[in-house]
Design a protein around this motif. Structure first.
Motif, short mmCIF file in Angstrom:
data_model
loop_
_atom_site.label_atom_id
_atom_site.label_comp_id
_atom_site.label_asym_id
_atom_site.label_seq_id
_atom_site.Cartn_x
_atom_site.Cartn_y
_atom_site.Cartn_z
N ARG A 244 0.82 -1.09 -0.07
CA ARG A 244 0.17 -0.10 0.03
C ARG A 244 1.05 1.11 0.06
NH1 ARG A 244 -2.46 3.89 3.37
NH2 ARG A 244 -1.34 3.14 5.10
N THR A 245 1.81 1.15 0.83
CA THR A 245 2.83 2.55 0.82
C THR A 245 3.76 2.69 -0.51
OG1 THR A 245 2.94 2.10 3.30
CG2 THR A 245 4.77 3.53 2.11
N TYR A 246 4.14 1.64 -0.89
CA TYR A 246 5.10 1.62 -2.05
C TYR A 246 4.81 1.26 -3.25
CZ TYR A 246 8.34 2.58 1.99
OH TYR A 246 8.82 3.06 3.24
N GLY A 247 3.72 0.30 -3.45
CA GLY A 247 3.09 -0.27 -4.46
C GLY A 247 2.78 0.56 -5.65
N LEU A 248 2.06 1.84 -5.70
CA LEU A 248 1.64 2.59 -6.66
C LEU A 248 0.43 1.77 -7.16
CD1 LEU A 248 4.02 4.23 -6.01
CD2 LEU A 248 4.05 4.91 -8.37
N ALA A 249 0.21 2.17 -8.41
CA ALA A 249 -1.25 1.49 -9.04
C ALA A 249 -1.19 0.05 -9.22
CB ALA A 249 -1.38 2.65 -10.51
N ASP A 250 0.04 -0.57 -9.82
CA ASP A 250 -0.29 -1.94 -9.94
C ASP A 250 0.23 -2.81 -8.68
OD1 ASP A 250 2.65 -1.40 -10.03
OD2 ASP A 250 3.03 -2.30 -12.11
N GLY A 251 0.65 -2.15 -7.69
CA GLY A 251 1.29 -2.90 -6.56
C GLY A 251 2.51 -3.18 -6.61
N LYS A 252 3.14 -3.44 -7.82
CA LYS A 252 4.51 -3.65 -8.05
C LYS A 252 5.59 -2.47 -7.74
CE LYS A 252 3.10 -7.31 -11.07
NZ LYS A 252 3.17 -7.94 -12.49
N GLY A 253 5.25 -1.12 -7.57
CA GLY A 253 6.40 -0.14 -7.16
C GLY A 253 6.31 0.59 -8.49
N PRO A 254 6.96 1.71 -8.29
CA PRO A 254 7.06 2.71 -9.54
C PRO A 254 7.88 2.50 -10.68
CG PRO A 254 8.65 3.29 -7.55
CD PRO A 254 7.69 2.28 -7.15
N LYS A 255 7.71 2.99 -11.73
CA LYS A 255 8.48 2.87 -12.98
C LYS A 255 9.28 4.38 -13.14
CE LYS A 255 5.66 -0.36 -15.37
NZ LYS A 255 5.06 -0.75 -16.57
N PRO A 256 10.40 4.37 -13.68
CA PRO A 256 11.16 5.62 -13.80
C PRO A 256 10.08 6.70 -14.20
CG PRO A 256 12.54 3.80 -14.73
CD PRO A 256 11.05 3.10 -14.43
N GLY A 257 10.05 7.71 -13.59
CA GLY A 257 9.40 8.91 -13.77
C GLY A 257 8.14 9.14 -13.01
N VAL A 452 5.94 -2.64 7.36
CA VAL A 452 5.65 -1.28 7.54
C VAL A 452 4.74 -1.22 8.58
CG1 VAL A 452 4.84 0.80 6.37
CG2 VAL A 452 6.30 -0.77 5.20
N ALA A 453 4.75 -0.52 9.75
CA ALA A 453 3.75 -0.55 10.66
C ALA A 453 2.38 0.48 10.07
CB ALA A 453 4.25 0.28 11.99
N ASP A 454 1.19 -0.06 10.60
CA ASP A 454 0.09 0.65 10.29
C ASP A 454 0.19 2.11 10.12
OD1 ASP A 454 -0.88 -2.26 10.12
OD2 ASP A 454 -1.58 -2.02 12.42
N GLY A 455 -0.07 2.71 9.03
CA GLY A 455 -0.08 4.04 9.05
C GLY A 455 0.87 5.00 9.17
N LEU A 456 2.24 4.36 9.16
CA LEU A 456 3.35 5.17 9.64
C LEU A 456 4.19 5.77 8.38
CD1 LEU A 456 4.66 3.83 12.88
CD2 LEU A 456 3.12 5.64 12.59
N GLY A 457 4.21 4.87 7.17
CA GLY A 457 4.54 4.94 6.03
C GLY A 457 6.22 4.75 6.03
N PHE A 458 6.95 4.14 6.78
CA PHE A 458 8.26 3.72 6.78
C PHE A 458 8.45 2.44 7.13
CE2 PHE A 458 7.74 5.11 11.11
CZ PHE A 458 8.44 4.12 11.74
N MET A 459 9.57 1.72 6.58
CA MET A 459 9.71 0.28 6.60
C MET A 459 10.74 0.10 7.64
SD MET A 459 10.60 -2.51 3.97
CE MET A 459 9.18 -2.48 3.22
N PHE A 460 10.89 -1.00 8.44
CA PHE A 460 11.73 -1.27 9.73
C PHE A 460 13.14 -1.81 9.05
CE2 PHE A 460 7.89 -0.78 11.98
CZ PHE A 460 8.34 0.03 12.89
N GLN A 461 14.12 -1.65 9.51
CA GLN A 461 15.27 -2.37 9.18
C GLN A 461 15.62 -3.59 9.56
OE1 GLN A 461 18.50 -0.14 11.09
NE2 GLN A 461 17.62 -0.61 13.18
#
Length: 619
Positions: A244-257, A452-461
């Motif tokens: 949900r945080t990083y997947g964008l439209a297709d759930g697989k992540g952004p493409k360049p640009g 990624v914790a609920d609603g926080l928007g960052f990933m744990f190391q």
């Protein structure tokens, strides 16, 4: 020396790599060879849509009219300040902070916060942070360690029950330790900040809310990381939040640009801006973190978060041919750089020549010897006595260097016997007052644990993977202990003054890369841009207490050489017995700011290299 070339050939195992693409189906190279040129009719005539790279072994980059022929561009110069990062927007944010009267620390914190949004593949507030800085008021280099501890409720027995092949898995809750970055920012700002705390975080909040186009390399790595998290058997307990945080439209992540936004992270940053470090470690964010890990069966708690504090530490140093090179000890691999340089100093690098087989052979052997000690001794000094003074002594270096042979590879390699007592982001900033900050921050392997914790928007190391599970080892896992760290900032001085604030990102490549920068500058006279653009080597396969290298490597390891290394050097090293590996992109990413005096004027020169999406700016 000819300028770097595109990759001429790959072994069959690499041809399927999504990073390298399908256009590299050229004739495989023999050991140490550049590979036969591809037939003219098989060379691509254009860059095909969707291909990651356009590879033409017969075409080289254009000629520079001045400077090193292999440099990608010139350094940038300024009188008042400079920044260099792996993302242009973060570099601009740092410059803006400096222009508003902020200190180099203010700029570094602002940059790091921006990179947590812009470059989540290498950084974020779910990770740790280290820094060295030149304090002009004290007239010396100081260091800070922002490294988090393992959860108190996670015992060694539980960790061992989750281990695979004697090592911790690379992802999931068992690898998560307390994120140390935010407290390191706060601690630095409390001592050296000039602007209000909220103003320092404002650029990152605006970027996360408004969004930014994703550069090519970062886009590729986000997609690759997400694919790994959702793969069967990944070990990640929960992936919906990451998608949900990083997947964008297709759930697989952004493409360049593609434009990426992270409103959850913007909201988290706002809470930190308003409540300081306590909002993160002993407030609403910590509460959310505890609920999340309880929900997915993890161990991190609010109490673990509240107990964390960064520490100021005295950097270690060594003299390399008149240059003082600094490194952080603590639980990092920083002193490996000092060990390598102390051994290399025993050899006539200048006489051997730039990119010569002799020079590279000596450097790689020094790396192998230093990394045996790294695997044997490096650990959290709060739990184990690390013999740092002995490890970085000139006497010990001379003993170890005497083992290196000019005509053959040293096999086997063992750590020294101590006396019996007792994919990371790097960036640099400098301000008008002479303060220089060298900072490195990471979630460890790629984006981190996958969580990624609920609603926080960052990933744990997933830094906890670097613990050892061997009884009696100084880096063995324990609750409340800091794991061995790969992230290390670099700093060098001359004549009691600062010279370079620099770093080379990338796991075990970091000491190897830092050493190559120092050698390029000191032994071969390269300026800061060409020192980073120079082709690099990366040796894999040293002993270690954690599963970082791939299994099945030769006894002497695998020596990867970038395409620009001269063919005669590759052939000579192969004849010496080194197993030469193809370039794989794992040669680190470099940023640097140099301090110069032009009469009474302080001049900053800043450099950023072509292996990342970033840039350096000065004003």
């Amino acid at each position: 020396m000819r300028r770097r070339t595109f990759l001429a050939a790959l072994p069959a195992t690499a041809l399927a790599s999504p990073l390298l693409g399908q256009q590299q189906r050229a004739t495989p190279a023999g050991p140490g060879q550049g590979g036969a040129p591809a037939p003219e009719q098989s060379l691509p005539k254009k860059w095909l849509a969707g291909e990651p790279r356009f590879v033409r072994p017969d075409v080289q980059a254009g000629d520079r009219p001045f400077g090193a022929s292999f440099a990608s561009r010139s350094a940038v110069y300024g009188l008042s300040g400079a920044t260099g990062t792996a993302h242009p927007l973060a570099t601009q944010a740092g410059i803006d902070i400096l222009k508003r009267g902020g200190s180099a620390v203010d700029a570094a914190v602002a940059i790091n916060a921006c990179l947590g949004f812009l470059e989540p593949t290498s950084s974020g507030i779910g990770g740790d942070c280290y820094a060295m800085l030149w304090d002009p008021k004290q007239g010396k280099v100081v260091g800070i360690a922002g490294s988090g501890e393992s959860p108190r409720a996670l015992t060694l027995d539980i960790v061992r029950s989750r281990a695979k092949n004697g090592a911790l898995p690379p992802r999931g809750a068992v690898t998560v330790s307390v994120p140390g970055a935010v407290d390191a920012w706060w601690t630095l700002h409390q001592r050296h900040g000039k602007l209000p705390w909220a103003e320092v975080l404002a650029p990152a909040i605006a970027l996360a809310e408004n969004g930014a186009p994703v550069p090519d390399i970062i886009a590729w790595y986000i997609r690759a990381n997400l694919a790994g998290f959702v793969a069967q058997g990944s070990g990640v307990e929960e992936t919906a939040n990451a998608i949900r945080t990083y997947g964008l439209a297709d759930g697989k992540g952004p493409k360049p640009g593609n434009v990426f936004r992270n409103p959850d992270l913007a909201r988290t940053y706002r809470m930190i801006a308003q409540g300081g470090r306590d909002a993160f470690y002993n407030g609403p964010i910590a509460d959310t973190i505890e609920r999340y890990f309880k929900r997915i069966g993890g161990w991190l708690t609010r109490a673990d978060m509240a107990a964390h504090h960064s520490e100021w530490i005295e950097p270690n140093s060594t003299d390399y041919r008149g240059t003082t090179v600094y490194a952080l000890g603590a639980n990092t691999q920083g002193i490996a750089t000092l060990q390598m340089l102390n051994m290399i100093e025993q050899f006539d690098m200048e006489g051997a020549g730039f990119q010569s087989p002799e020079a590279l052979h000596w450097c790689v052997e020094a790396k192998r010897l230093a990394y045996e000690d790294r695997a044997r001794y490096y650990a959290d000094p709060h739990f184990s006595k690390v013999p740092v003074e002995w490890l970085i002594s000139k006497e010990y270096a001379a003993q170890r260097a005497a083992l290196i042979r000019r005509d053959r590879i040293l096999t086997p390699v063992y750590p020294g016997k101590a006396p019996s007592h007792g994919d990371t982001t790097y960036f640099s900033t400098a301000d008008k007052d002479g303060m220089m900050v060298s900072m490195i921050q990471s979630n460890f392997r790629g984006m981190g644990s996958g969580l990624v914790a609920d609603g926080l928007g960052f990933m744990f190391q997933d830094r906890g993977q670097l613990f050892s599970l061997k009884d009696g080892h100084p880096n063995i896992y324990a609750p409340g202990k800091r794991p061995f760290q790969t992230i290390i900032p670099g700093f060098a001085g001359k004549g009691g003054r600062p010279w370079m604030s620099f770093g080379v990102m990338g796991g075990d490549m970091q000491p190897q890369g830092q050493t190559q920068i120092i050698v390029n500058r000191v032994d071969y006279g390269l300026e800061i841009q060409s020192a980073g653009d120079s082709p690099r080597w990366h040796h894999e396969g040293s002993s270690q207490s954690m599963g970082e290298d791939a299994p099945g490597l030769p006894a002497s390891g695998l020596l990867r050489l970038e395409t620009g290394v001269p063919d005669r050097t590759k052939a000579a090293l192969a004849d010496l017995g080194w197993t030469i590996g193809e370039p794989d992109g794992g040669f680190g990413r470099y940023e640097c700011i140099e301090h110069r005096m032009d009469g009474k004027d302080r001049v900053y020169a800043a450099a950023s290299e072509m292996r990342a999406d970033g840039c350096a700016l000065a004003y």
